[in-house]
Design a protein around this motif. Structure first.
Motif, PDB file in Angstrom:
ATOM      1  N   ARG A   1       0.827  -1.200   0.000  1.00  0.00           N
ATOM      2  CA  ARG A   1       0.000   0.000   0.000  1.00  0.00           C
ATOM      3  C   ARG A   1       0.868   1.260   0.000  1.00  0.00           C
ATOM      4  NH1 ARG A   1      -5.147   1.043   0.987  1.00  0.00           N
ATOM      5  NH2 ARG A   1      -5.501  -1.104   1.658  1.00  0.00           N
ATOM      6  N   GLU A   2       1.923   1.239   0.785  1.00  0.00           N
ATOM      7  CA  GLU A   2       2.793   2.407   0.872  1.00  0.00           C
ATOM      8  C   GLU A   2       3.422   2.726  -0.480  1.00  0.00           C
ATOM      9  OE1 GLU A   2       2.237   0.670   4.856  1.00  0.00           O
ATOM     10  OE2 GLU A   2       2.767  -0.161   2.893  1.00  0.00           O
ATOM     11  N   LEU A   3       3.828   1.688  -1.226  1.00  0.00           N
ATOM     12  CA  LEU A   3       4.428   1.925  -2.535  1.00  0.00           C
ATOM     13  C   LEU A   3       3.401   2.508  -3.502  1.00  0.00           C
ATOM     14  CD1 LEU A   3       6.694   1.781  -4.590  1.00  0.00           C
ATOM     15  CD2 LEU A   3       6.093  -0.617  -5.001  1.00  0.00           C
ATOM     16  N   ILE A   4       2.199   1.946  -3.512  1.00  0.00           N
ATOM     17  CA  ILE A   4       1.152   2.475  -4.394  1.00  0.00           C
ATOM     18  C   ILE A   4       0.865   3.934  -4.047  1.00  0.00           C
ATOM     19  CG2 ILE A   4      -1.291   2.304  -4.985  1.00  0.00           C
ATOM     20  CD1 ILE A   4      -1.010  -0.730  -4.772  1.00  0.00           C
ATOM     21  N   GLU A   5       0.801   4.251  -2.769  1.00  0.00           N
ATOM     22  CA  GLU A   5       0.562   5.631  -2.358  1.00  0.00           C
ATOM     23  C   GLU A   5       1.664   6.555  -2.869  1.00  0.00           C
ATOM     24  OE1 GLU A   5       0.328   5.161   1.851  1.00  0.00           O
ATOM     25  OE2 GLU A   5      -1.853   4.804   1.854  1.00  0.00           O
ATOM     26  N   ARG A   6       2.910   6.107  -2.802  1.00  0.00           N
ATOM     27  CA  ARG A   6       4.029   6.930  -3.275  1.00  0.00           C
ATOM     28  C   ARG A   6       3.947   7.145  -4.783  1.00  0.00           C
ATOM     29  NH1 ARG A   6       9.457   4.371  -0.950  1.00  0.00           N
ATOM     30  NH2 ARG A   6      10.357   6.223  -1.969  1.00  0.00           N
ATOM     31  N   LEU A   7       3.581   6.114  -5.519  1.00  0.00           N
ATOM     32  CA  LEU A   7       3.462   6.243  -6.972  1.00  0.00           C
ATOM     33  C   LEU A   7       2.339   7.202  -7.349  1.00  0.00           C
ATOM     34  CD1 LEU A   7       3.953   2.489  -7.985  1.00  0.00           C
ATOM     35  CD2 LEU A   7       5.578   4.351  -8.366  1.00  0.00           C
ATOM     36  N   VAL A   8       1.228   7.105  -6.621  1.00  0.00           N
ATOM     37  CA  VAL A   8       0.102   8.007  -6.885  1.00  0.00           C
ATOM     38  C   VAL A   8       0.494   9.445  -6.575  1.00  0.00           C
ATOM     39  CG1 VAL A   8      -2.218   8.648  -6.138  1.00  0.00           C
ATOM     40  CG2 VAL A   8      -1.663   6.242  -6.562  1.00  0.00           C
ATOM     41  N   ARG A   9       1.144   9.674  -5.430  1.00  0.00           N
ATOM     42  CA  ARG A   9       1.550  11.031  -5.048  1.00  0.00           C
ATOM     43  C   ARG A   9       2.544  11.623  -6.040  1.00  0.00           C
ATOM     44  NH1 ARG A   9       1.900   8.949   0.319  1.00  0.00           N
ATOM     45  NH2 ARG A   9       4.179   8.870   0.099  1.00  0.00           N
ATOM     46  N   ALA A  10       3.347  10.738  -6.660  1.00  0.00           N
ATOM     47  CA  ALA A  10       4.328  11.206  -7.637  1.00  0.00           C
ATOM     48  C   ALA A  10       3.683  11.580  -8.970  1.00  0.00           C
ATOM     49  CB  ALA A  10       5.400  10.143  -7.854  1.00  0.00           C
ATOM     50  N   GLY A  11       2.374  11.337  -9.098  1.00  0.00           N
ATOM     51  CA  GLY A  11       1.660  11.738 -10.295  1.00  0.00           C
ATOM     52  C   GLY A  11       1.631  10.712 -11.408  1.00  0.00           C
ATOM     53  N   HIS A  12       2.017   9.474 -11.109  1.00  0.00           N
ATOM     54  CA  HIS A  12       2.006   8.431 -12.129  1.00  0.00           C
ATOM     55  C   HIS A  12       0.610   7.837 -12.293  1.00  0.00           C
ATOM     56  CE1 HIS A  12       6.302   8.713 -12.194  1.00  0.00           C
ATOM     57  NE2 HIS A  12       6.443   8.288 -10.943  1.00  0.00           N
TER      58      HIS A  12
END
Length: 238
Positions: free
Chosen positions: A114-125
């Motif tokens: 979940r943490e990785l998905i959140e980081r990818l989403v926040r990065a705008g991907h």
């Protein structure tokens, strides 16, 4: 969409959560086997037969939720467990399937997923899911993991809904068309060699094989990267 936009797409079963847990509970409930039983090896064979039989029957879209689907689900348990000396009757196979389905929605994501998905989403991907199975069944798993708040429903691609099962390249092409992510900028993370590695490689995507069970390749296809944990995956992507 910017042609440089990166898209990260995840498989669901045994990639976002440990699919072995409901399998083990189902086998224990019906067969009553002991701790020493090779659950992981038997699970791998069950997944093999599930993919093989689904493909022979035309995929989740063709099988739907009718008799063909139920027969496939029983047969995969019979064929897999027979390799380990457990012969299941049709009634036992049906009981095992019912136990398996009964606990498939009691799931937790792998540590760090979940943490990785959140980081990818926040990065705008662009972030999405591509999973084989019937619509309601797979969506229940996605809801159990509370992913709707992270990944837009429009980017949750279930084979039984869109009409093509992995490894068919058309499902990957459909994802590119809907999301606007180009194949050259699309990354796919999945555990299944047959569905995920072969499918995404042949679609021209960058493939990250989530080989957390340490299984052997099944063909000459080459994933671009191999990881065994979300810690490794986060280090690779971020």
């Amino acid at each position: 969409m910017d042609e440089r936009q990166l898209g990260y797409f995840f498989d669901v079963d045994d990639t976002l959560y440990d699919h072995l847990t409901p399998f083990r509970k189902a086998v224990e409930a019906v067969a009553g086997v002991m701790e020493a039983f090779p659950y992981e090896a038997a699970y791998h064979r069950m997944r093999y037969y599930s993919d093989l039989l689904s493909l022979e029957l035309g995929g989740a879209g063709a099988m739907g939720t009718g008799n063909a689907m139920e027969e496939m689900r029983r047969s995969r348990f019979q064929l897999a467990l027979a390799e380990f000396g457990i012969e299941l009757s049709l009634d036992q196979a049906a009981e095992m399937q019912a136990a398996y389905i009964g606990c498939q929605y009691e799931i937790e994501m792998f540590a760090g997923a979940r943490e990785l998905i959140e980081r990818l989403v926040r990065a705008g991907h662009v972030v999405g899911l591509i999973t084989n199975g019937t619509g309601e069944h797979q969506m229940n798993k996605i809801r159990a993991m509370e992913l709707d708040g992270l990944i837009p429903p429009a980017y949750q691609f279930v084979s039984g809904v869109v009409g093509w099962d992995k490894p068919d390249r058309r499902i990957f092409a459909h994802v590119n068309e809907v999301t606007g992510a180009l194949p050259a900028n699309s990354f796919y993370i999945g555990d299944s060699w047959r569905n995920d590695v072969i499918g995404a490689v042949e679609a021209g995507w960058t493939v990250i094989w989530f080989n957390h069970r340490g299984v052997e390749p099944e063909s000459e296809h080459q994933p671009h990267h191999t990881v065994k944990s979300y810690a490794e995956l986060a280090e690779l992507l971020m």
